[in-house]
Design an enzyme around this catalytic site. Structure first.
Site, short mmCIF file in Angstrom:
data_model
loop_
_atom_site.label_atom_id
_atom_site.label_comp_id
_atom_site.label_asym_id
_atom_site.label_seq_id
_atom_site.Cartn_x
_atom_site.Cartn_y
_atom_site.Cartn_z
N CYS A 271 75.26 -46.53 -19.38
CA CYS A 271 76.46 -47.22 -19.87
C CYS A 271 76.11 -48.44 -20.71
CB CYS A 271 77.34 -47.63 -18.69
SG CYS A 271 76.47 -48.66 -17.49
N HIS B 284 84.91 -48.08 -13.13
CA HIS B 284 84.80 -48.32 -14.58
C HIS B 284 85.32 -47.08 -15.32
CE1 HIS B 284 83.75 -50.26 -18.15
NE2 HIS B 284 82.44 -50.32 -18.08
N ARG C 293 89.13 -56.95 -16.95
CA ARG C 293 87.84 -56.79 -16.26
C ARG C 293 87.82 -57.86 -15.18
NH1 ARG C 293 81.93 -55.98 -18.90
NH2 ARG C 293 82.86 -53.91 -18.94
N ASP D 282 72.21 -46.78 -14.37
CA ASP D 282 72.87 -48.07 -14.66
C ASP D 282 72.01 -49.16 -14.04
OD1 ASP D 282 74.72 -50.10 -15.22
OD2 ASP D 282 76.07 -49.58 -13.57
N GLN E 247 84.55 -46.41 -19.11
CA GLN E 247 83.18 -45.94 -19.34
C GLN E 247 83.09 -44.45 -19.04
OE1 GLN E 247 80.37 -47.76 -20.48
NE2 GLN E 247 79.61 -45.66 -20.65
N ARG F 240 82.95 -45.27 -26.59
CA ARG F 240 83.83 -46.21 -25.87
C ARG F 240 85.08 -46.49 -26.73
NH1 ARG F 240 82.35 -49.54 -21.75
NH2 ARG F 240 84.60 -49.91 -21.82
N1 NVA Z 1 77.46 -51.72 -12.92
C1 NVA Z 1 77.43 -52.65 -14.02
C2 NVA Z 1 78.05 -52.00 -15.22
C3 NVA Z 1 78.02 -52.84 -16.46
C4 NVA Z 1 78.72 -52.17 -17.62
C5 NVA Z 1 78.15 -53.93 -13.64
O1 NVA Z 1 79.17 -53.84 -12.94
O2 NVA Z 1 77.70 -55.00 -14.02
N1 CP Z 2 79.21 -50.46 -20.64
C1 CP Z 2 79.95 -51.58 -20.65
O1 CP Z 2 81.01 -51.69 -20.03
O2 CP Z 2 79.45 -52.56 -21.42
P1 CP Z 2 79.98 -54.07 -21.49
O3 CP Z 2 79.73 -54.68 -20.12
O4 CP Z 2 79.18 -54.72 -22.56
O5 CP Z 2 81.44 -54.06 -21.77
#
Ligand code: NVA
Ligand code: CP
Length: 318
Positions: free
Chosen positions: A265, A132, A100, A225, A135, A293
């Protein structure tokens, strides 16, 4: 055997790969070979996570592997050493590299270094500023479980909010299975022309609007989201103002088709992008998504390690 492939966004799977991952995700876990037995899976996180970390760790264990969680500052992507060197080092110990990242380019630099070294270690994107895909796999799995695997081209998903990483992967995945989507965002927060072209290039219909009510009219599912993604915290106040009127709430849901569901998500901000009544209400599938997930990740890890769905003794849980 499917090829060992990097998965930086959902289209890296290809249509056949996406279908295979869905099949592996819904196969009886006991029917999957312990394809990660005695092997490590590296999980590098430059940003916080609840679902992605835990689902990937448990999916790794389900396939016999050993997950190793690594905080971004420990390896210092492009700070302590180049992202490519981080990847080549982790490839000495692990058979899959999940990350990530703040900058999608870090993932690309990892894959370039691994490919140049002929390393057989795939990189999986656990969220970047661009995409993502893991997801989106869980989202598609949830939609298929709820509406059935056939007839998705007759269903429509409306995404209301920021056309961000989650939207992009969801829209591409939907297009890959021929499911029409709509996206409603405030001016300045919608998809770019190249995003729109990319989504449409897979054949799915995409409607872009700045009107949430228009977007949700007669749809089967509404997705949202957070308005402020990780790393955008300095813009939070301005975004709160810009997204006023884009909350997915009971009033907005009145325009949807009967039986329409709500997807998110997570993490959710009740009273911002979604009302408490909707996210915690009977139309919400958010906990099914969160559960999926792990199933999606087990399917994806099996796929990148070459498990052929045709070789399995079926009898999955759907
Ligand atoms: N769009 C959000 C998704 C979190 C799972 C982010 O990037 O923080
Ligand atoms: N939806 C998702 O990716 O959650 P986290 O940020 O908790 O991993």
């Amino acid at each position: 055997m499917s090829a060992l492939r990097h998965v930086l966004d959902i289209d890296d799977l290809g249509t056949e790969g996406l279908s295979a991952v869905m099949a592996l995700a819904t196969a009886d876990p006991a029917s999957l070979p312990p394809v990660l037995e005695g092997q490590g899976v590296a999980l590098v996180f430059e940003k916080p996570s609840n679902r992605s970390r835990n689902s990937t760790e448990m999916a790794t264990v389900a396939l016999g592997g050993h997950p190793v969680y690594i905080q971004g500052h420990e390896v210092g992507l492009d700070v302590r050493e180049p992202a490519g060197d981080v990847a080549l080092t982790l490839a000495c110990y692990h058979s899959v590299l999940c990350a990530r990242v703040i900058d999608h380019g870090s993932l690309v630099r990892m894959t370039v270094a691994l490919d140049a070294a002929d390393a057989t270690v795939p990189v999986i994107n656990l969220l970047s500023d661009v995409a993502h895909p893991c997801q989106a796999l869980a989202d598609l799995l949830t939609i298929r479980q709820h509406f059935g695997t056939d007839g998705l081209p007759e269903r429509t998903v409306a995404y209301v909010g920021d056309a961000n990483n989650v939207w992009r992967s969801l829209a591409i995945a939907s297009s890959m299975v021929g499911m029409p989507t709509r996206v409603a965002s405030p001016v300045g927060f919608g998809p770019t022309d190249s995003d729109v072209a990319l989504v449409r290039s897979f054949g799915g219909d995409l409607v872009v609007t700045t009107d949430p009510t228009e977007a949700v009219e007669g749809v089967d599912a509404v997705y949202t989201d957070v308005w402020t993604s990780m790393g955008q915290e300095a813009e939070a106040a301005a975004r709160l103002e810009a997204f006023r009127g884009f909350e997915v709430n009971e009033e907005l849901m009145k325009g949807t088709r009967e039986g329409a569901v709500v997807l998110h998500c997570l993490p959710a901000h009740r009273g911002e992008e979604i009302s408490a009544g909707v996210v915690d209400g009977p139309r919400s599938l958010v906990w099914q998504q969160a559960t999926n997930r792990m199933h999606a990740m087990r399917g994806l890890l099996a796929w990148v390690r070459g498990v052929d769905v045709a070789s399995l003794d079926r009898g999955g849980h759907q």
